[in-house]
Structure formats: structure tokens, C-alpha cells
Design a protein around this motif. Sequence first.
Motif, PDB file in Angstrom:
ATOM      1  N   ASN A   1      -5.404   3.780  -3.876  1.00 13.76           N
ATOM      2  CA  ASN A   1      -4.637   2.556  -3.743  1.00 13.76           C
ATOM      3  C   ASN A   1      -5.241   1.435  -4.576  1.00 13.76           C
ATOM      4  O   ASN A   1      -4.529   0.675  -5.222  1.00 13.76           O
ATOM      5  N   ILE A   2      -6.560   1.362  -4.546  1.00 13.05           N
ATOM      6  CA  ILE A   2      -7.212   0.299  -5.314  1.00 13.05           C
ATOM      7  C   ILE A   2      -7.007   0.525  -6.809  1.00 13.05           C
ATOM      8  O   ILE A   2      -6.783  -0.400  -7.562  1.00 13.05           O
TER       9      ILE A   2
ATOM     10  N   LEU B   1       0.816  -1.207   0.000  1.00 13.55           N
ATOM     11  CA  LEU B   1       0.000   0.000   0.000  1.00 13.55           C
ATOM     12  C   LEU B   1       0.853   1.262   0.000  1.00 13.55           C
ATOM     13  O   LEU B   1       1.987   1.249   0.463  1.00 13.55           O
ATOM     14  N   VAL B   2       0.267   2.327  -0.533  1.00 16.47           N
ATOM     15  CA  VAL B   2       0.885   3.643  -0.413  1.00 16.47           C
ATOM     16  C   VAL B   2       0.096   4.367   0.668  1.00 16.47           C
ATOM     17  O   VAL B   2      -1.027   4.813   0.443  1.00 16.47           O
ATOM     18  N   LEU B   3       0.681   4.449   1.865  1.00 17.32           N
ATOM     19  CA  LEU B   3      -0.088   4.933   3.010  1.00 17.32           C
ATOM     20  C   LEU B   3      -0.484   6.398   2.888  1.00 17.32           C
ATOM     21  O   LEU B   3      -1.422   6.839   3.537  1.00 17.32           O
TER      22      LEU B   3
ATOM     23  N   ARG C   1      -6.942  -3.125   5.817  1.00 18.40           N
ATOM     24  CA  ARG C   1      -5.857  -2.859   4.862  1.00 18.40           C
ATOM     25  C   ARG C   1      -5.647  -4.058   3.958  1.00 18.40           C
ATOM     26  O   ARG C   1      -5.444  -3.921   2.757  1.00 18.40           O
ATOM     27  N   GLN C   2      -5.689  -5.262   4.565  1.00 19.84           N
ATOM     28  CA  GLN C   2      -5.491  -6.459   3.753  1.00 19.84           C
ATOM     29  C   GLN C   2      -6.581  -6.558   2.695  1.00 19.84           C
ATOM     30  O   GLN C   2      -6.316  -6.918   1.559  1.00 19.84           O
ATOM     31  N   LYS C   3      -7.803  -6.189   3.072  1.00 19.33           N
ATOM     32  CA  LYS C   3      -8.890  -6.235   2.090  1.00 19.33           C
ATOM     33  C   LYS C   3      -8.649  -5.220   0.973  1.00 19.33           C
ATOM     34  O   LYS C   3      -8.990  -5.478  -0.180  1.00 19.33           O
ATOM     35  N   VAL C   4      -8.063  -4.074   1.311  1.00 19.55           N
ATOM     36  CA  VAL C   4      -7.762  -3.089   0.265  1.00 19.55           C
ATOM     37  C   VAL C   4      -6.708  -3.651  -0.686  1.00 19.55           C
ATOM     38  O   VAL C   4      -6.805  -3.491  -1.907  1.00 19.55           O
ATOM     39  N   VAL C   5      -5.696  -4.333  -0.124  1.00 21.87           N
ATOM     40  CA  VAL C   5      -4.677  -4.945  -0.990  1.00 21.87           C
ATOM     41  C   VAL C   5      -5.342  -5.951  -1.920  1.00 21.87           C
ATOM     42  O   VAL C   5      -5.073  -5.981  -3.135  1.00 21.87           O
TER      43      VAL C   5
END
Lengths: 340, 510
Positions: B359-360, B350-352, B409-413
Motif C-alpha cells: 500500500n505504501i 487503501l487496498v485492504l 491505517r491512517q498512518k499508512v495512508v
Amino acid sequence: MKSAIDPDQQGQKPPPSPGARRILEAVWSRLRTIDVRQIGLPIAVVALFVLFSSTSDVFLTARNFQNVSLQAAALALVAFGQAFVILARGLDLSVGSTVAFVSVVTGLVMVDGGVLLGVLAGLAAGLGVGVVNGLVVTRLGVVPFVGTLAMLSIASGAALTLAGGTPIVGLPESFTTLASQRIVGVPLPAIFVIICFGVAFFFLRSTRFGRYIYAIGGNPEAARLSGINVATMTALTYVICSLLAAFGALILTARVASGQPTLGASLALESVAAVVLGGVSLFGGRGSLFGVLMGVVFVSVLGNGLNLLNVRSYTQMIILGTALIAAVALDRRLARRTGD
Amino acid sequence: MTSDDPAPFVELREVTKHYPGVTALDAVSLDLRLGEVHALVGENGAGKTTLTGVLTGALHADAGEVFVAGKSVKLDSPAAARKLGIVGISQELAIEPYLTVSDNIVLGQEPTVGPGHQVLSRRLADSTATRALASLGASDVPLGSTAGRLSTARKQLVEIARALALDARVILMDEPTSSLPGSDASKLLELIRELRADAKAILFISHRLEEVIEIADRVTVVRSGRKIATLPIEEAPIDRMIELMVGRSIKDFFPPRRSLPGDVVLEIEGMSRDPEFHDVSLSVRSGEILGLAGLVGAGRTEVMRAVAGADPRDAGTIRLHGDELDPASPSDSIAAGIVYLPEDRTEQGLVLTMSVLENIALPSMARLTQGWGLLRRARVQDLGRQWCSKLGVRGRIEGSVANLSGGNRQKVVIAKWVATTPQVLIFDEPTRGIDVGAKREVFEVMHELAAGGAAIVFVSSEIPELMNVAHRIIVMSAGRVTDELQEHEFDEERILTAAFAAHVERKALT
């Protein structure tokens, strides 16, 4: 809402009407979300305006604003370029001597070859510096601080060598008067800066390449794994920076009506100052070009006001450096308080 | 442990710590006794690390009191805690990589000589370090070598030696075994037993509940910042601990498999890169979840990163639907339909500094732009909304991804990569560091993708996860494939044996 139908509430002081309360709550929540760090610079700019207009009769005149915008034009272009580089986690310390190098090349070619050829040669020189910077950083893996510091020396040496240590005079008047032309009272260089700002702002915000620059600055490894060509995009930021510096050099060259091998010596510091004051993170990935523009306004107005107050330019250097440290220290303190 | 409960040496009373929007610790009380190992367990985000932070003086509690040896104390800095004999050994080891072992051990308490005690005495430093290492049975760690070049296990020894050199009475260990290979981990547990015999109080935080059973005298379970219970270890078998941690029974944790493997999609053959992996061949079918088992460092991540074009390879062919593919960069693999979901979300996934939406959209941007690279905002938004709602991402999607929890966050990845409509997805340790509920959701997504025809490689160090999620398991050991198990052959012991295979052979040779 419940209280309105609760019989026990009767006879007590009525609560504020729901509408008014909602508005108050909305205003309050809006106020709470304002980041002090984001409005700090505009407040500082306003404070400078108030300070200088009360201490100088000349400050608030149209003529003076024309003057400031002309002086700020070159810094603005260089700072926009610097912002591209810093947003992608880089740094370009060579911008000042790039300006000198471009000025000399432009001067030399223009004296014999005419305005168009001179301008093209100058831009090509800037492009060349940017490509070399980009390759040195991305292909040779030299850290930007060292790579562009070395380029500062190289470009400066090249400018002095080419010029033989003296200014190149005899530029055609059709070129040198460009800097002083106005359209509805606004100096031509300032109009050019506004156009550049619009294009750069749009590029960073609304194109995928702009988003890639932010992504690289925020997390280069995540950007690479996302299929972004990090090396090429990073190199591109150096090219953009040097090209914008070249445009800045053309404006300065026209203003001083000669190719100057010592032009722009203070631009590295001033551009970094404008970018950092404008809220761009030196670690990359964070900040907007609008903030950078505000940073340029701050640095330029500060210089102009101090000039009007007859503060010597050497003293101004001390003041600018101090202001930069103070602003960053304040920002760090606020950042710690908001737990960022 | 004695039956007549000795007085606690360190006692926390109703310690509370708030962060913006969360209560990390909610009136937690806990006590540590000399000569005892006290385990602290809970899901990620339950407050374990915050609690150690309060004890080491790195964080300031908002309310509550801490007593040491019966006296109320103020732990307002790490120096104050150290003075009271409380030392933490953190997850990320606090080693100065460029200093020597000896300098690291005496760091912050350098022995000095001369007028005004201003001159560092190397001789005294070395003797302090020698003594500390000797009491750990680690005299073979060279004093003069640069600490950064030591193995993780030895760095940990150096940190523990530092605590002993300080004469610490209380040692806090946050996940000390998580980065150690098996044999080093059991050595560390042995060492902890010796420290206990030496009348130290030890707070032991671990996700490995078998270790907790093995080493602890008492265990405290925390959940969402609250203390749930403190129990003698005899009363807390693993099921009970998990139940207390999760707040419900762990049955039905693994969702059922929903897909049947079809045709081969990805095939790799003879992949090698010295010294990480050698001659690795495997294939994955459409609708199949292939488990990749092995110890940390077995080369699973390295092979998969090479397949994804993130790292080079020395040899080997990659075929997608029979067509050869030679990815020189991640963009080649992504374009072909192979995506890699990195094991370290924050560092690589991710790019925080960017929003959830951006990000998506990142790997799909070429698809979301028109001429001149102009982004179509509406399509970026639609894409992000669609996947966030499908995967149940909780949090503001216009806001920074940094504000989300580990599971979200994992779901966003996952959303980011699924949105590229890939044919092959490589999940590298997708459940590491996320809580039980989010784990189940991740498995459900994997099953759904497989049911939709995707081929999935599932790298995990948790064997039960692999056995309950994958259709087939391949085991790697020291860079080589050592076993392959079909679903009806799944057996934890056989997988472990294969995972250790290379190490056992090497031992047999010497």
C-alpha cells in the motif's frame, strides 16, 4: 526459564527441555497458521490421484500423463487469462467463442497463406476481441458480465459465419503435427504452457503492472487516487486474456487439424471453475496464479479420470458443475468460521 | 428523571465479547430505563458498536446475561431482539433504497390479509406508516416515494418510524446525528425528547459531547472494552467525559506549531464546478498549514479533489510555484507533487487486500521499478520500513493492512503519500474516526512536514482542531469562500458564522 532456578520445583517432574519445547511450539504455531482454504485444493488433487489410480490401470502411466497435459494445455492458457481479468474485478465469458473465432480465422488464412500467416492472423483476431472487450467495459461502461456475454454471441456468430457452418480442413501438416511433438517426452503444448505460466506468474508478482492489477481488484478508487490508470490497466487484462485464449485456440486447432467454429464451448465455465477453485476471489484483488494452475490440474484430472472410467461426457458436465458449487460452498463456510 | 431510580427495563450483566486478538467488551454491565436517554461515549474501538450489536442480536456475546423486564433473555438474532421491543438504528442506515417509504416502514412485519394471511395489504401498510410518521411529526414524508431518494435526515425518520411501527420500547441510536447538517440534528434531538416523554428507553451513542450534555439523563463511558463509569449527566461535564474516555488529562493535546510560512507554493484561482463550488480562490505557502473549515457538504472535499486531479472542474486555474497545471487524472497531480489524502481511508485510501508495504509503495511504484516494470523488492521494503518506523505504525508491515486499527491505517495512508516526496499535501478529515492518541500523532506529522517545507491543506469539520493546528483558516459555505482568518483572528464564533453564511442568506431571501 524461571522454573529452572526455582528451588520449589526440585523433585517435581522436570519440564520438557527448552529446546524441544521451542521446536514443538514452532511446529504448532506453524500448523495453526496454515489456512485450510489454501491447502484444500492440493488435498483434493491428491485425493483424485489416489481415487483414479486405484480404479484405473491406465491412469498412472506416462502415456496418460502426456494425454492429460495435452488436453489441459488450452484450458490452462485460457484460465491464466481469465485469472488476469478476475483479479482486476472483471469477468470474461467470451473466452470460449474467442477460441472458436480464432480457430476459424487461423484455418481460413492458413489454408491459402501458410502456417506463419495463419498463426499471426489468429493471434490478431484474439487481440482484436480483447481490445473490443476492454473498450466496451472501460470506455462504454458496460458491466463485464453483460459486455463479454454479448461478445460470446458476437464472436461465436462471426466464427460460424466465416466458416459457413462447417469445419475448415486442409491445414498444412507442419502445423497440425506441432501439437503431437514432444521434447524429452513432454508434449510441446505443455512446454509452451509452462513457459506462459512462468511469464504470467512473474508478471503478476514482480512487476508494477502486476501489482496494479491486484490494487485495481482490491479497491479501484484507491488505485485511481494512487495515480494508476485504472481504465487502461483493466482493458489490458482483457487483451491479455483474449491473447492467451488465442494461443489456446492454436493448440486446439492443431490438435483437431481443422478450423472449428464450435471449438471451446465449455471453456468459459471450465476456466472460471479453475480460477475460482484455485482460490482467486471473484471480487478481485486476491489469489495467485499458482492456485489457478492447481485448479486447472483438478479440472483436467477429474475429466481424464472420468473418461478412463467410461463416464459419458454429458455426465461429466453434471459432475464438474456440482463440484464447483460444492467447492465454493465449502470455501464460504470455512471463510465464515475463520471470520474472514 | 425521577429520583427514586425506577427498575431498569433492559439490563446487561457482565457481557463479554472477544474477537480474534481483542476483547471488544470486557464484563460490561449497563442498564436502560424507560423514559430515559442513556448516552454511551468512548473513543473509537472502545466497544460502543459491539455493545449495540449484542443488544440488537446482530452479535453474540461470549459471556454474560441480558435481562429484559426482569427476565433473562437470549438475543440470538435481530428477530429475537425485535420481538422483545429492542430496535437499533445503525450508523449506516438500513434502508431498502428501491422500496417505497411505506414498504420500508412495515419491512419485516408486513400487514397481510386474505386466506392464510398471505396477501400483503397495501392499505394497512399505508395506514401503519401514516400513523408512525404522524407520531414523529413527519407526515410530510411522502409514503409512495422511493426511500433511497430521501435526504439522510428523512431516511433516519423512516427508520425511527419503522421502530415505532414495531412498537419498540428500546431504541438504540448509533451516531444518529453524525451525518446530519446542524438544523436537522437539533430536530432529531427534539424528536428524541418526545420519544423519551413517550416512555421509550433510548441508548444514544455520539461523538458530539455537547449533544450528550443536551439530551442525556445518564452517561456511560467505555474505554478499551471496559466500562469506566456510569454517571448522572449533571456530574459529567465535557472535560470530565473526555478525561474518562482518554484515561488522562487532555492538556497538551495539540502539539505546538513548528514552522513559519514561506513562499507561495500552490495557488488556485476561480475554481468552479456547478453546482458543487463556485469561484474558489486560495493559496498555500511553503511551511504553512492552511485550515479549510465548513459544514459537511460545503464543497471543500470537491474543490480539493479537483485540485488533485481526481475529479474534473468547469473553470479555474491551478498554479504550482507559478507554473500552470492542468491535472486530468490523479497521476498528473502526483507527478507534479500534489497529493490528496482522502477522507474515507477504507474506501479510497487503501487496498485492504494488499500488505502494508505494498500500500505504501503503490503511488511510488514507477520510482521503485527497473526496466520492463520489474519491481525492486528491496527498495519497496526499505521505503515501507523507513516510513512505518518514522510514523510509528504498529502492526506487521508484511501483513494485510486490513489487520490494522483505524489510527494505524491512517498512518499508512500518510506514509503512502509522504513517500512520494510531495510539495503539497491535502489532508481531508485526517482525524475522523481515530482515537485521541493517534490524532496527536497525525498533527505532529503535519507539523513536521510543514517544518520540512511542505505546503499543507487541512480540511476538518472540527473547529478546535483547525484553530490549534493551522496557521490560517479559510471558511467555505455552500461552495463559496466566505471568510479568511489569520492566526491572531481565530475565533470559533466567527468561523461558525461564516460556515453558515450561505444558508442564512438564503433563509433571509425567502
